[in-house]
Design a protein around this motif. Structure first.
Motif, mmCIF file in Angstrom:
data_model
loop_
_atom_site.group_PDB
_atom_site.id
_atom_site.type_symbol
_atom_site.label_atom_id
_atom_site.label_comp_id
_atom_site.label_asym_id
_atom_site.label_seq_id
_atom_site.Cartn_x
_atom_site.Cartn_y
_atom_site.Cartn_z
ATOM 1 N N SER A 48 0.813 -1.221 0.000
ATOM 2 C CA SER A 48 0.000 0.000 0.000
ATOM 3 C C SER A 48 0.847 1.271 0.000
ATOM 4 O O SER A 48 0.387 2.317 -0.418
ATOM 5 C CB SER A 48 -0.949 -0.004 1.204
ATOM 6 O OG SER A 48 -0.247 0.302 2.386
ATOM 7 N N HIS A 93 -1.318 6.262 -2.766
ATOM 8 C CA HIS A 93 -2.493 5.388 -2.931
ATOM 9 C C HIS A 93 -3.592 5.759 -1.958
ATOM 10 O O HIS A 93 -4.772 5.762 -2.305
ATOM 11 C CB HIS A 93 -2.106 3.923 -2.721
ATOM 12 C CG HIS A 93 -1.089 3.444 -3.705
ATOM 13 N ND1 HIS A 93 -1.236 3.611 -5.052
ATOM 14 C CD2 HIS A 93 0.092 2.809 -3.532
ATOM 15 C CE1 HIS A 93 -0.195 3.110 -5.679
ATOM 16 N NE2 HIS A 93 0.651 2.608 -4.771
ATOM 17 N N PHE A 117 -5.305 8.859 -3.111
ATOM 18 C CA PHE A 117 -6.182 8.588 -4.241
ATOM 19 C C PHE A 117 -7.482 7.911 -3.776
ATOM 20 O O PHE A 117 -8.581 8.298 -4.143
ATOM 21 C CB PHE A 117 -5.469 7.699 -5.276
ATOM 22 C CG PHE A 117 -6.336 7.389 -6.460
ATOM 23 C CD1 PHE A 117 -6.376 8.265 -7.557
ATOM 24 C CD2 PHE A 117 -7.150 6.256 -6.483
ATOM 25 C CE1 PHE A 117 -7.203 8.003 -8.634
ATOM 26 C CE2 PHE A 117 -7.976 5.995 -7.562
ATOM 27 C CZ PHE A 117 -7.994 6.864 -8.645
ATOM 28 N N VAL A 118 -7.294 6.867 -2.921
ATOM 29 C CA VAL A 118 -8.459 6.097 -2.470
ATOM 30 C C VAL A 118 -9.452 6.991 -1.734
ATOM 31 O O VAL A 118 -10.654 6.915 -1.912
ATOM 32 C CB VAL A 118 -8.002 4.932 -1.564
ATOM 33 C CG1 VAL A 118 -9.161 4.382 -0.751
ATOM 34 C CG2 VAL A 118 -7.383 3.838 -2.418
ATOM 35 N N SER A 149 -11.790 7.915 -5.252
ATOM 36 C CA SER A 149 -12.593 6.704 -5.467
ATOM 37 C C SER A 149 -13.863 6.780 -4.615
ATOM 38 O O SER A 149 -14.041 7.700 -3.821
ATOM 39 C CB SER A 149 -11.796 5.457 -5.060
ATOM 40 O OG SER A 149 -11.709 5.381 -3.657
ATOM 41 N N PHE A 201 -11.269 -2.278 -7.781
ATOM 42 C CA PHE A 201 -9.891 -1.953 -8.154
ATOM 43 C C PHE A 201 -9.346 -2.942 -9.185
ATOM 44 O O PHE A 201 -8.255 -2.811 -9.682
ATOM 45 C CB PHE A 201 -8.979 -1.918 -6.922
ATOM 46 C CG PHE A 201 -9.333 -0.811 -5.983
ATOM 47 C CD1 PHE A 201 -8.955 0.495 -6.278
ATOM 48 C CD2 PHE A 201 -10.073 -1.058 -4.843
ATOM 49 C CE1 PHE A 201 -9.300 1.534 -5.433
ATOM 50 C CE2 PHE A 201 -10.409 -0.035 -3.998
ATOM 51 C CZ PHE A 201 -10.029 1.272 -4.286
ATOM 52 N N ASP A 238 -5.175 -2.715 -9.788
ATOM 53 C CA ASP A 238 -4.411 -1.669 -9.137
ATOM 54 C C ASP A 238 -4.098 -2.080 -7.710
ATOM 55 O O ASP A 238 -4.807 -1.743 -6.777
ATOM 56 C CB ASP A 238 -5.187 -0.351 -9.190
ATOM 57 C CG ASP A 238 -4.232 0.819 -9.064
ATOM 58 O OD1 ASP A 238 -3.273 0.681 -8.269
ATOM 59 O OD2 ASP A 238 -4.440 1.819 -9.762
ATOM 60 N N GLN A 241 -3.645 0.695 -4.759
ATOM 61 C CA GLN A 241 -4.874 1.293 -4.237
ATOM 62 C C GLN A 241 -5.697 0.265 -3.481
ATOM 63 O O GLN A 241 -6.290 0.547 -2.443
ATOM 64 C CB GLN A 241 -5.691 1.873 -5.393
ATOM 65 C CG GLN A 241 -5.030 3.099 -5.990
ATOM 66 C CD GLN A 241 -5.672 3.500 -7.310
ATOM 67 O OE1 GLN A 241 -6.752 3.023 -7.654
ATOM 68 N NE2 GLN A 241 -5.002 4.370 -8.047
#
Lengths: 355, 277
Positions: free
Chosen positions: B34, B57, B60-61, B65, B233, B240, B243
């Protein structure tokens, strides 16, 4: 304070009948002990008075009011359990005041009642402790304190001393008696220990097989047991029994010797009887004399104050309780006398007392 | 003598250590991946720790997302399930432990029966049942299903805890002037806290990681829970991992927090039922 009346009460669990036709009235302020071997129904009867068991038949009245359908909480009785049943998550003070708090008693009155009860039982320094931090005797006291704090109509005790060691039991026994003297509350006490029954009771109720065998004051049960069960249950060491048949004013055991019957006892010629004699009532004589029996000593158990001597006589193991330490030697002969006036005679068929 | 004991202690510790390492290694790998930047994930080969760690990550998450939604859904579903199941199971467990009633034997048998089938068998009929009720694609539908499947086991669990509490206690309370329910609430329940914590924890984790029903009953992104969300994902051409692992680490947080809160009771609870004492 209140009287308790039990009228032809019976109880069965499914098809198993544990109590049959129990009649008993307990007077206001009386200390009644229900005694009997385990499984005799004494605890069940107590739990029925408390309202923890349904009543299959008959009626229980507390202070004249029928309580068959009354919930335990509305019967205004207190109970001391064998396991003490202290609430583990509450302090001693909270344990004792729980019933008063449920009744929404004023805070000052609760504090006062707890203080008074704690004073009586010597619990003052322990009030903030949790039950797990107490010794067995202290827990026992808290359980008593929980009962007396709210001045209930009656106290119920379910073998409260069984979990204590012998010394503590003796001490608590005296304390319970003192407490009853001081408070004078109606009490029903269940035990299988006949010493507890004898020492505590105003009246003993001896039970066996779901039936009341005899009701009376303690010495009555000791002096004049109504049947073989009570004779064997009350008294320690237990009463000796010798089987025989009545002939000519005496009982003849199988070996042909004769035991004179108590004066005035009427028994049919040839009637099969069991003669009971308490170990403390067997007299040891120095030498063979008319009417004495000679037995061989089997075992000697010194208890300190007295000595229990086991002898073989008339094919039975006979126990003798004597204060004379030097009276018997294992293997040696012993001359004993069975006094007619101290004998109890029972019909072997009906097991009931004769005379 | 002492040398032998020392040797034994060392061996014992090594064995424990090996076991712990084995059990925790996947978690460590989760964490490692991660924080590994995507550019380094395949280029560095197998290394215990990347040469450069980053939180890209995670960022981003959390920001790009739908993971926060999944996370919230999962929390709602798991917490509600745990609370409802524990409530129902404590009452049912108490009844099983204390009362004799008609049909008790059969009810216990039926509860046991529900535990005997693989859940996969029940998915189609479940869907058929929930769909006309409008309970597919909704969190409440998922809660209903989870509650139904967790209540039997939880009931048995709670029953064993109640069995461990002497009957005398509530009888004493009832004589002291409490109704049966007051006795239950004020005396028995506080003593069952370890059991309740164990049940809560057990049900919460079961619901938190449940994938099968969540996958089948939910197709709307807005009602998706995180185990299903993790699958998002995985795209047609690539996975990915960075993520996905970041999301996984985040998903561990509430479960860890939850167990941290109840662990005081948990050890007590898991052992209390086993031995009466």
């Amino acid at each position: 304070m209140a009287s308790i009346t039990i009228q032809s009460v019976s109880k069965s669990f499914g098809a198993v009948s544990v109590l049959r036709d129990i009649d008993l009235s307990i007077a206001d302020g009386e200390f009644v002990v229900l005694v009997g071997p385990s499984g005799c129904g004494k605890s069940t009867l107590l739990r029925m008075i408390a309202g923890l068991e349904d009543i299959t038949g008959g009626e229980i009245r507390i202070d004249g009011r029928r309580v068959n359908e009354v919930a335990p909480k509305d019967r205004d009785i207190a109970m001391v359990f064998q396991s003490y049943a202290l609430y583990p998550h509450m302090s001693v003070a909270d344990n004792m005041s729980y019933s008063l708090r449920l009744r929404k008693t004023a805070k000052e009155r609760i504090a006062e009642a707890v203080r008074a009860a704690a004073g009586k039982l010597g619990l003052d320094p322990l009030l903030e402790r949790r039950p797990r931090a107490l010794s067995g005797g202290q827990r026992q006291r808290v359980a008593m304190g929980r009962a007396i704090v709210r001045h209930p109509k009656a106290f119920l005790f379910d073998e409260p001393l069984s979990n204590l060691d012998a010394r503590l039991r003796e001490q608590m026994r005296a304390e319970i008696k003192r407490l009853h003297k001081a408070i004078g509350a109606t009490s029903v006490y269940v035990t299988h220990d006949q010493i507890e029954a004898m020492t505590l009771a105003d009246r003993i109720v001896a039970m066996h097989g779901g039936i009341i065998q005899q009701v009376g004051d303690p010495l009555d049960l000791y002096d004049r047991p109504a049947n073989l069960f009570v004779a064997g249950f009350i008294g320690s060491p237990a009463m000796n029994f010798i089987d025989g048949a009545c002939r000519g004013g005496a009982v003849e055991p199988h070996d042909g010797s004769r035991i004179p019957l108590p004066a005035g006892l009427k028994a049919a010629e040839g009637q099969a009887v069991t003669v009971g004699v308490r170990p403390e009532h067997v007299r040891i004589v120095g030498a063979a004399e008319p009417g004495s029996h000679t037995a061989r000593v089997d075992l000697v158990e010194p208890t300190g104050f007295g000595t229990i001597v086991h002898v073989r006589l008339l094919g039975e193991d006979l126990k003798i309780y004597t204060l004379d330490r030097a009276a018997a030697r294992v293997g040696g002969p012993l001359h004993i006398m069975l006094d007619g006036e101290r004998l109890h005679v029972f019909d072997r068929e009906t097991t009931q007392r004769l005379g | 003598m002492t040398r032998k004991r020392l040797l034994l202690t060392v061996l014992h510790r090594l064995a424990v250590l090996a076991y712990v390492a084995f059990a925790l290694f996947p978690l460590f790998w989760l964490l490692k991946v991660s924080v590994t930047p995507t550019s380094l994930l395949y280029t560095e080969g197998i290394r215990m720790w990347p040469s450069r760690a980053s939180i890209e990550h995670y960022v981003f998450v959390l920001t790009h997302s739908s993971f926060p939604t999944f996370f919230l859904n999962s929390t709602i579903v798991s917490a509600s399930t745990a609370v409802i199941v524990t409530l129902v199971a404590s009452l049912a467990g108490y009844a099983m432990s204390r009362f004799i009633f008609r049909g008790k034997y059969w009810i216990i048998g039926l509860l046991l029966l529900t535990q005997m089938f693989p859940l996969v068998m029940l998915i189609a009929p479940m869907f058929k049942m929930l769909s006309p009720l409008g309970l597919t694609n909704s969190l409440s539908g998922l809660i209903v299903v989870y509650v139904a499947f967790n209540v039997p086991f939880a009931t048995f669990l709670m029953q064993s805890f109640f069995d461990g509490i002497p009957k005398d206690l509530e009888e004493a309370a009832m004589i002291d002037g409490a109704t049966r329910f007051t006795a239950f609430r004020q005396i028995i329940l506080p003593l069952t806290l370890p059991g309740i914590a164990a049940t809560l924890g057990f049900v919460f984790t079961a619901a938190w990681s449940e994938l099968l029903f969540a996958l089948m009953l939910i197709s709307d992104n807005r009602a998706t829970t995180f185990p299903v969300g993790l699958l998002s994902f995985v795209s047609k051409f690539s996975v990915d991992f960075g993520q996905m692992m970041a999301a996984g680490v985040l998903a561990l947080i509430p479960a860890c927090l939850f167990f941290l809160l109840i662990q005081r009771y948990l050890v007590q609870g898991l052992t209390a039922g086993a031995v009466k004492g």
